[in-house]
Design an enzyme around this catalytic site. Structure first.
Site, PDB file in Angstrom:
ATOM      1  CG  ASN A  37      -2.005   0.970   1.226  1.00  0.00           C
ATOM      2  OD1 ASN A  37      -2.244   1.622   0.219  1.00  0.00           O
ATOM      3  ND2 ASN A  37      -2.690   1.113   2.344  1.00  0.00           N
ATOM      4  CG  HIS A 122     -11.690  -2.425  10.345  1.00  0.00           C
ATOM      5  ND1 HIS A 122     -10.641  -1.717   9.827  1.00  0.00           N
ATOM      6  CD2 HIS A 122     -11.196  -3.643  10.647  1.00  0.00           C
ATOM      7  CE1 HIS A 122      -9.563  -2.471   9.820  1.00  0.00           C
ATOM      8  NE2 HIS A 122      -9.875  -3.652  10.303  1.00  0.00           N
ATOM      9  NE  ARG A 147      -9.608  -1.405  13.298  1.00  0.00           N
ATOM     10  CZ  ARG A 147      -8.679  -0.797  12.547  1.00  0.00           C
ATOM     11  NH1 ARG A 147      -7.458  -1.310  12.440  1.00  0.00           N
ATOM     12  NH2 ARG A 147      -8.970   0.291  11.875  1.00  0.00           N
ATOM     13  CE1 TYR A 159      -5.330   4.765   7.145  1.00  0.00           C
ATOM     14  CE2 TYR A 159      -4.829   3.399   9.039  1.00  0.00           C
ATOM     15  CZ  TYR A 159      -5.015   3.538   7.686  1.00  0.00           C
ATOM     16  OH  TYR A 159      -4.889   2.446   6.876  1.00  0.00           O
ATOM     17  CG  ASP A 218      -4.536  -0.913  14.675  1.00  0.00           C
ATOM     18  OD1 ASP A 218      -3.476  -0.726  15.305  1.00  0.00           O
ATOM     19  OD2 ASP A 218      -4.579  -1.173  13.457  1.00  0.00           O
ATOM     20  CG  HIS A 220      -2.524   2.651  13.123  1.00  0.00           C
ATOM     21  ND1 HIS A 220      -1.705   3.106  12.124  1.00  0.00           N
ATOM     22  CD2 HIS A 220      -3.362   1.762  12.561  1.00  0.00           C
ATOM     23  CE1 HIS A 220      -2.054   2.517  11.003  1.00  0.00           C
ATOM     24  NE2 HIS A 220      -3.048   1.697  11.240  1.00  0.00           N
ATOM     25  CD  GLU A 244      -3.782  -4.142  14.555  1.00  0.00           C
ATOM     26  OE1 GLU A 244      -5.021  -4.320  14.654  1.00  0.00           O
ATOM     27  OE2 GLU A 244      -3.222  -3.909  13.474  1.00  0.00           O
ATOM     28  CD  GLU A 270      -0.996  -3.067  10.591  1.00  0.00           C
ATOM     29  OE1 GLU A 270      -2.013  -3.578  11.078  1.00  0.00           O
ATOM     30  OE2 GLU A 270      -1.002  -1.950  10.076  1.00  0.00           O
ATOM     31  NE  ARG A 291      -3.281  -7.086  13.232  1.00  0.00           N
ATOM     32  CZ  ARG A 291      -4.212  -7.125  12.287  1.00  0.00           C
ATOM     33  NH1 ARG A 291      -4.761  -8.261  11.929  1.00  0.00           N
ATOM     34  NH2 ARG A 291      -4.602  -6.025  11.680  1.00  0.00           N
ATOM     35  CG  HIS A 320      -2.593  -6.517   8.003  1.00  0.00           C
ATOM     36  ND1 HIS A 320      -1.796  -5.750   7.200  1.00  0.00           N
ATOM     37  CD2 HIS A 320      -3.471  -5.669   8.592  1.00  0.00           C
ATOM     38  CE1 HIS A 320      -2.157  -4.483   7.303  1.00  0.00           C
ATOM     39  NE2 HIS A 320      -3.166  -4.407   8.149  1.00  0.00           N
ATOM     40  CG  ASP A 324      -3.770  -2.231   2.622  1.00  0.00           C
ATOM     41  OD1 ASP A 324      -4.564  -1.695   3.409  1.00  0.00           O
ATOM     42  OD2 ASP A 324      -2.722  -2.793   2.981  1.00  0.00           O
ATOM     43  CD  GLU A 347      -7.461  -6.122   9.648  1.00  0.00           C
ATOM     44  OE1 GLU A 347      -6.319  -6.529   9.375  1.00  0.00           O
ATOM     45  OE2 GLU A 347      -7.706  -4.942   9.954  1.00  0.00           O
ATOM     46  CD1 TRP A 410       1.632   7.436   9.729  1.00  0.00           C
ATOM     47  CD2 TRP A 410      -0.192   6.166   9.644  1.00  0.00           C
ATOM     48  NE1 TRP A 410       1.669   6.742   8.579  1.00  0.00           N
ATOM     49  CE2 TRP A 410       0.569   5.948   8.496  1.00  0.00           C
ATOM     50  CE3 TRP A 410      -1.397   5.482   9.826  1.00  0.00           C
ATOM     51  CZ2 TRP A 410       0.181   5.054   7.507  1.00  0.00           C
ATOM     52  CZ3 TRP A 410      -1.795   4.599   8.857  1.00  0.00           C
ATOM     53  CH2 TRP A 410      -1.006   4.384   7.692  1.00  0.00           C
TER      54      TRP A 410
END
Ligand code: EZ4
Ligand code: CO
Length: 410
Positions: A37, A122, A147, A159, A218, A220, A244, A270, A291, A320, A324, A347, A410
């Site tokens: 991605n 999600h 999630r 995000y 998450d 992140h 996560e 991930e 992940r 994951h 994407d 997921e 992020w």
């Protein structure tokens, strides 16, 4: 099973996907996902310029040997671009082997260890009301695990949160978290505001939806170890399935500190690419869920090794599965998840209708469970005419700044 043709196909049905198609002299073909991605074309070049020329003419039945040839032969090891390229070759060869054997790939991996794969979706919302609506929409859609991501008062854009006020399944933030365009989108962040807000959100969600529903979150990569420890402790009463990426994944030692303070289950990986990235956190039992995606971790052959290592420590899979990961990569995850013993959760965010037209799939989604289906190979076909309708479009993941302008994780 000599590989006669190797083609790299780039298509963008609502988002970019990179697919490797291998065809043998007998006319069997296999697909592999190489989507990274926001950096898609780097993998395209790696495959087209450096892998395709040395694949054609090789015996495609030798999956492990081909993997080692590409990994060790390159000298330059690991990294997301290399490992996504190798993953695509590996998946395509498993696909071909399944077709040659007349069996779905999960049968070649040892057969099914369960009836299906528990999947999570999600839900998100800027306000509590939007979040509850989103959770209800996911429950109606059949998800049995969710999630939860939430807006934070004072922050404009985060995000993972749908910007649409009527955030239901189908109206989503995730087709293009990368945001098509010439430049990445800037978002804002404040960890203290987030830490103050999140526990109350989970309390409200538990009160509304009851004790049983598996809830995930998450982080992140945004917290320091001590912040993550504090959040883990604060969330313990709400019995999360996992937290996560609580800290940036490069620093594996950070999780020791988090573990000293909280029993919240941790999921990480991930952005990991090899078993070496997991060496410390698996051996020291610093995580509970792996992940990694098949697509970003060297394919089925390599992620299976990671998960077998994890199994020795009762650590489970949590592969994951954002949009994407292409439908080919998702199929590979489902075959692997069905076969291994230490499956945890998968997921699953649904791809767009355009993506489903490009990639015709055989998986099923019933009662909150995924199953890869029983077609020989991975069970995904790519429609070249449909793919040709959607040329590549530049897209980036967003980035974060704090109030004073500092760039943040992020
Ligand atoms: O940011 O897939 O758990 N899921 C995530 C994803 C990732 C994107 C990166 O490409 O964190 O949304
Ligand atoms: Co994540």
């Amino acid at each position: 099973m000599i590989i006669d043709r190797a083609e790299v196909i780039v298509t963008s049905p609502d988002r970019n996907f990179v697919t490797l198609k291998l065809t043998t002299e007998e006319g069997l073909s296999g697909l592999g996902d190489a989507t990274l991605n926001g950096r898609e074309l780097a993998v395209v070049s790696y495959l087209r310029d450096h892998v395709v020329p040395i694949l054609v003419g090789r015996d495609g039945s030798c999956i492990e040997d081909t993997w080692q040839f590409l990994y060790r032969g390159a000298y330059w090891r690991r990294g997301p671009i290399t490992m996504a390229a190798i993953a695509a070759v590996d998946m395509a060869l498993w696909d071909i082997k399944g077709k040659a054997a007349g069996m779905p790939v999960y049968q070649l991996l040892g057969g099914a260890s369960r009836r299906g794969l528990l999947a999570y979706g999600h839900a998100s919302g800027k306000s509590q009301e939007e979040l509850f609506d989103s959770i209800r929409a996911h429950l109606e859609k059949g998800y049995h695990a969710i999630r939860v991501q939430t807006g934070v008062p004072g922050l404009k854009a985060i995000y993972g949160i749908a910007s649409n006020a009527t955030n239901v399944v189908g109206q989503r933030y995730d087709h293009e978290p990368a945001q098509r365009g010439a430049y990445p989108r800037e978002e804002d962040w404040d960890t203290r505001a987030y830490l103050r807000h999140l526990p109350g959100v989970f309390e409200a969600v538990r009160n509304e939806f009851g004790p049983e529903l598996p809830l995930l979150h998450d982080g992140h990569h945004r917290m320091t170890p001590i912040q993550a420890a504090k959040l883990g402790k604060a969330l313990e009463p709400y019995d999360l399935f996992w937290l996560e990426d609580c800290t940036p994944a490069e620093n594996q030692e950070a999780l020791r500190l988090v573990r000293q303070h909280t029993t919240i289950p941790l999921a990480i990986g991930e952005i990991f690419n090899t078993v070496w990235d997991y060496q410390q956190i698996i051996r020291e039992q610093l995580i509970d869920y792996v992940r990694s995606a098949v697509t970003h971790t060297g394919g089925i052959s390599h992620l299976k090794k990671v998960l077998e290592f994890a199994a020795q420590y009762q650590i489970k899979s949590g592969m994951h599965g954002p949009t994407d990961i292409s439908p080919v990569g998702m199929a590979a995850a489902m075959h692997l998840g069905l076969a291994i013993h230490n499956f945890g959760i998968q997921e699953y965010m649904q791809h767009s209708e355009n993506a489903h037209r490009v990639f015709q799939q055989s998986f099923t989604w019933r009662d909150g469970m995924l199953h890869p289906g029983d077609k020989p190979g991975l069970g995904v076909e790519l429609d070249r005419d449909e793919a040709g309708k959607y040329p590549y479009q530049r897209a980036y993941l967003p980035y974060n700044r704090l109030a004073d302008g500092t760039i943040h994780d992020w």
